[in-house]
Write a protein that holds these residues in place. Sequence first.
Motif, mmCIF file in Angstrom:
data_model
loop_
_atom_site.group_PDB
_atom_site.id
_atom_site.type_symbol
_atom_site.label_atom_id
_atom_site.label_comp_id
_atom_site.label_asym_id
_atom_site.label_seq_id
_atom_site.Cartn_x
_atom_site.Cartn_y
_atom_site.Cartn_z
ATOM 1 N N ASN A 1 0.818 -1.220 0.000
ATOM 2 C CA ASN A 1 0.000 0.000 0.000
ATOM 3 C C ASN A 1 0.849 1.266 0.000
ATOM 4 O O ASN A 1 0.339 2.357 -0.267
ATOM 5 C CB ASN A 1 -0.926 0.008 1.220
ATOM 6 N N ARG B 1 -2.570 1.464 -10.688
ATOM 7 C CA ARG B 1 -3.964 1.342 -10.260
ATOM 8 C C ARG B 1 -4.420 -0.092 -10.467
ATOM 9 O O ARG B 1 -4.212 -0.673 -11.545
ATOM 10 C CB ARG B 1 -4.844 2.299 -11.072
ATOM 11 N N ILE C 1 -9.250 -8.130 -10.280
ATOM 12 C CA ILE C 1 -8.958 -9.107 -9.227
ATOM 13 C C ILE C 1 -9.686 -10.395 -9.591
ATOM 14 O O ILE C 1 -10.884 -10.379 -9.895
ATOM 15 C CB ILE C 1 -9.435 -8.620 -7.841
ATOM 16 N N HIS D 1 -6.398 -9.788 1.858
ATOM 17 C CA HIS D 1 -7.196 -9.306 2.988
ATOM 18 C C HIS D 1 -6.432 -8.254 3.796
ATOM 19 O O HIS D 1 -6.978 -7.209 4.158
ATOM 20 C CB HIS D 1 -7.581 -10.476 3.881
ATOM 21 N N ASP E 1 -6.284 -5.002 2.018
ATOM 22 C CA ASP E 1 -7.593 -4.375 1.801
ATOM 23 C C ASP E 1 -7.716 -3.879 0.349
ATOM 24 O O ASP E 1 -8.017 -2.708 0.092
ATOM 25 C CB ASP E 1 -7.801 -3.215 2.779
ATOM 26 N N LEU E 2 -7.491 -4.792 -0.589
ATOM 27 C CA LEU E 2 -7.452 -4.420 -2.005
ATOM 28 C C LEU E 2 -8.848 -4.296 -2.589
ATOM 29 O O LEU E 2 -9.725 -5.135 -2.351
ATOM 30 C CB LEU E 2 -6.654 -5.462 -2.797
ATOM 31 N N THR E 3 -9.049 -3.263 -3.377
ATOM 32 C CA THR E 3 -10.294 -3.045 -4.098
ATOM 33 C C THR E 3 -9.969 -2.501 -5.487
ATOM 34 O O THR E 3 -8.916 -1.891 -5.706
ATOM 35 C CB THR E 3 -11.208 -2.045 -3.372
ATOM 36 N N ILE E 4 -10.877 -2.721 -6.431
ATOM 37 C CA ILE E 4 -10.690 -2.220 -7.786
ATOM 38 C C ILE E 4 -10.565 -0.691 -7.754
ATOM 39 O O ILE E 4 -11.347 -0.001 -7.093
ATOM 40 C CB ILE E 4 -11.862 -2.629 -8.693
ATOM 41 N N LYS F 1 -7.965 0.960 -6.582
ATOM 42 C CA LYS F 1 -7.047 1.409 -5.541
ATOM 43 C C LYS F 1 -5.641 1.589 -6.104
ATOM 44 O O LYS F 1 -5.193 0.825 -6.964
ATOM 45 C CB LYS F 1 -7.015 0.386 -4.407
#
Length: 329
Positions: free
Chosen positions: A262, A276, A280, A307, A310-313, A315
């Motif tokens: 991160n 970016r 996933i 987990h 805390d990965l999200t599209i 990010k």
Amino acid sequence: MTPIYQLTQLKVFRGQKCTLTIPELTIMHDSSIALLGDNGAGKSTLLNCLAFIESPTEGHITLDGQVITKQINQQQRRKIGYVNQQPFLLSGTIKDNITLALKLQGIPKQEHDVRIEQALSRVNLSHLAHQNAAKLSGGELKRAAIARATAHDPDVLLLDEPFSHLDQSHILQLETIIEDFAAQAGKTIIFSTHDRLQGAALADKTVNLIKGKITKSPLLNVFNGELRPPFFDTGKQQIHTTSEHDHASHIAIDPHEIIISNHAIDSSMRNQFTGRLIAIAEEAGAIHLTIDCQERFYAIISPEAMHSLDLTIGKTVFLSFKSTAVSLF
């Protein structure tokens, strides 16, 4: 398991250019193989050799324990079903096309109806048995060609880019057909695709081809460009490498060697980029990430790592890898 194919010192020349070089390759019975690589990598040439519709310039191929030195006989031909990238069906119905294929394979006439129904049922085309081949959609044509290629019950099914130019619904149908064929006892399926994630997900084993040669490096991060030591310049990124190659036009980076974080990390790793997260996916218990850093990178991490990060599209993430993770070709 025993080998269905063994290739030894295989070379194929087109004029003065060597388009395929395979020192050794063994393919076992009861296996599912994906041939991966970009256009021009040698996938179609290799499939043509495995189908014995093209002879190698040098070396030899063993089919089920028998060295093929000349044209294969009918008994050997029956072991193989082949569908090329742009299959062609003759005028007439799907049933007519399969009937002709069975005749050419020497299958007794009294077996034709049962074999045709079984072949069409496997590809979900029983309702179109009497459909004129000229009126089939692209996906129906591919499935009809597979039915024709498998009606004589071959041990091996060869498919050249079966997913090209198909919509998602037909791709899903073909994926099911490939999985069902591979699940049968004694069957081997070998298919080519430029979609590396799809190939890795469907097949037991992948064969990675670059410029007509097999490489052990994963093809999830392959870039072309120019080597300018100590960097490889892709045109969008400069990637540090420790290779002593004099010339190279491609690099490959092992997706397992890419570290995702991160924040920028304090490390001796020479390659560190910001990008970016754009995709996933979960495959075989691992998480596959696609990160846009001007170039598109693929990384494979554990569910626990995903987990904790805390990965999200969408990010912004940092990726790092050692110079030694870079292979040059």
